[in-house]
Design a protein around this motif. Structure first.
Motif, short mmCIF file in Angstrom:
data_model
loop_
_atom_site.label_atom_id
_atom_site.label_comp_id
_atom_site.label_asym_id
_atom_site.label_seq_id
_atom_site.Cartn_x
_atom_site.Cartn_y
_atom_site.Cartn_z
N CYS A 219 0.84 -1.19 0.00
CA CYS A 219 0.00 0.00 0.00
C CYS A 219 0.88 1.25 0.00
O CYS A 219 1.88 1.31 0.71
N GLU A 220 0.50 2.22 -0.79
CA GLU A 220 1.25 3.48 -0.86
C GLU A 220 0.62 4.57 0.00
O GLU A 220 1.00 5.73 -0.08
N GLY A 221 -0.34 4.21 0.85
CA GLY A 221 -0.96 5.17 1.75
C GLY A 221 0.05 5.73 2.73
O GLY A 221 1.03 5.06 3.09
N PRO A 222 -0.17 6.97 3.19
CA PRO A 222 0.78 7.59 4.12
C PRO A 222 0.93 6.78 5.41
O PRO A 222 -0.04 6.42 6.04
N LEU A 223 2.18 6.46 5.73
CA LEU A 223 2.53 5.69 6.93
C LEU A 223 1.77 4.37 7.02
O LEU A 223 1.41 3.92 8.11
N CYS A 224 1.51 3.73 5.88
CA CYS A 224 0.83 2.43 5.88
C CYS A 224 1.80 1.35 5.43
O CYS A 224 2.28 0.59 6.24
N GLY A 225 2.08 1.26 4.13
CA GLY A 225 3.02 0.28 3.61
C GLY A 225 2.59 -1.17 3.74
O GLY A 225 3.42 -2.07 3.62
N ALA A 226 1.31 -1.43 4.01
CA ALA A 226 0.84 -2.79 4.26
C ALA A 226 1.08 -3.70 3.06
O ALA A 226 0.89 -3.31 1.91
N ASP A 227 1.47 -4.93 3.34
CA ASP A 227 1.65 -5.97 2.33
C ASP A 227 0.25 -6.40 1.90
O ASP A 227 -0.49 -7.02 2.65
N LEU A 228 -0.13 -6.04 0.67
CA LEU A 228 -1.49 -6.28 0.21
C LEU A 228 -1.79 -7.77 0.03
O LEU A 228 -2.90 -8.22 0.32
N ALA A 229 -0.83 -8.55 -0.41
CA ALA A 229 -1.03 -10.00 -0.53
C ALA A 229 -1.19 -10.60 0.86
O ALA A 229 -2.01 -11.50 1.06
N GLY A 230 -0.42 -10.11 1.82
CA GLY A 230 -0.53 -10.60 3.19
C GLY A 230 -1.90 -10.34 3.78
O GLY A 230 -2.41 -11.12 4.57
N GLN A 231 -2.54 -9.24 3.38
CA GLN A 231 -3.89 -8.95 3.85
C GLN A 231 -4.87 -10.00 3.34
O GLN A 231 -5.83 -10.34 4.01
N ARG A 232 -4.60 -10.53 2.14
CA ARG A 232 -5.51 -11.52 1.55
C ARG A 232 -5.29 -12.92 2.10
O ARG A 232 -6.25 -13.67 2.27
N VAL A 233 -4.02 -13.30 2.33
CA VAL A 233 -3.74 -14.70 2.68
C VAL A 233 -3.26 -14.90 4.12
O VAL A 233 -3.21 -16.04 4.58
N GLY A 234 -2.89 -13.85 4.81
CA GLY A 234 -2.35 -13.98 6.16
C GLY A 234 -3.43 -14.05 7.23
O GLY A 234 -4.63 -13.97 6.95
N ASP A 235 -3.01 -14.18 8.46
CA ASP A 235 -3.89 -14.21 9.63
C ASP A 235 -4.66 -12.89 9.71
O ASP A 235 -4.05 -11.83 9.88
N PRO A 236 -5.98 -12.93 9.62
CA PRO A 236 -6.75 -11.67 9.63
C PRO A 236 -6.71 -10.93 10.97
O PRO A 236 -7.03 -9.75 11.03
N GLY A 237 -6.29 -11.61 12.04
CA GLY A 237 -6.20 -10.96 13.34
C GLY A 237 -4.90 -10.19 13.54
O GLY A 237 -4.70 -9.54 14.56
N VAL A 238 -3.99 -10.28 12.57
CA VAL A 238 -2.70 -9.63 12.66
C VAL A 238 -2.61 -8.59 11.54
O VAL A 238 -2.93 -8.89 10.40
N ALA A 239 -2.19 -7.39 11.87
CA ALA A 239 -2.01 -6.36 10.85
C ALA A 239 -0.98 -5.35 11.35
O ALA A 239 -0.91 -5.07 12.54
N VAL A 240 -0.17 -4.83 10.43
CA VAL A 240 0.87 -3.88 10.81
C VAL A 240 1.00 -2.82 9.72
O VAL A 240 0.79 -3.10 8.54
N GLN A 241 1.31 -1.61 10.16
CA GLN A 241 1.62 -0.51 9.25
C GLN A 241 2.97 0.06 9.66
O GLN A 241 3.30 0.08 10.85
N VAL A 242 3.76 0.51 8.68
CA VAL A 242 5.04 1.15 8.98
C VAL A 242 5.24 2.35 8.06
O VAL A 242 4.66 2.43 6.99
#
Length: 188
Positions: free
Chosen positions: A22-45
């Motif tokens: 993600c190119e959102g400000p201070l986000c950087g989230a791994d978009l594939a990880g959002q689809r296939v990873g544990d939905p209870g875990v999320a991080v932004q950097v």
């Protein structure tokens, strides 16, 4: 990423499914990880200041904001793409970050002493520490990963511009080089 083409964490519109982070400000989230990873875990950097100027050989220090957007406390690790030039300091080693909490990590990037010819064409480009010799721009790339599920992560890039490069009229040129893109998975 939702079916509408938006980041689940910050709502930034995503051009297509293959887009890595993600190119959102201070986000950087791994978009594939959002689809296939544990939905209870999320991080932004994101870097507090994503663009800095430095002299050859100087060590640049930057603040990396790591935010737990998951539903429970989580341990995160930071991976760097250029271990020779980039070092990361965790504020409380091994401590979990609570849901909604943000912690500041320190990233240090050692600028090459000899950045090479700044007008001799493009240097080899790639993740972390990559150089664009045309613009005198180096990158320090990092990725935060959830310890519980490394597929869930986020990435940030610090642009380090060689100080003193001018446009011929004595003005420092603007940073115009594109930010590098990486696949959703972190290299081993």
């Amino acid at each position: 990423m939702s079916a509408t083409g938006h980041c689940r964490l910050c709502g930034t519109e995503v051009p297509d499914e293959r887009h890595g982070y993600c190119e959102g400000p201070l986000c950087g989230a791994d978009l594939a990880g959002q689809r296939v990873g544990d939905p209870g875990v999320a991080v932004q950097v994101g870097f507090e200041r994503a663009r800095v100027a430095a002299r050859p050989g100087e060590v640049v220090e930057a603040r990396l904001l790591v935010r737990n957007r998951g539903r429970r406390a989580e341990h995160f690790r930071i991976r760097v793409f250029d271990t020779e030039r980039v070092a990361v300091t965790e504020p409380e080693p091994g401590a979990p970050i609570g849901p909604g909490a943000e912690v500041v990590w320190t990233v240090r990037y050692r600028v090459p002493r000899d950045p090479g010819p700044l007008a001799a064409g493009q240097a080899a480009a790639g993740p972390g520490g990559a150089a664009d010799a045309v613009f005198g721009l180096y990158y320090a790339a990092v990725r935060a990963e959830a310890v519980r599920d490394a597929r869930v992560g986020a990435a940030a890039v610090l642009d380090v511009r060689i100080r003193g490069e001018t446009d011929g009229a004595g003005r420092i040129r603007a940073i115009r080089a594109p930010v590098p893109r990486w696949p959703a998975t972190c290299p081993e």
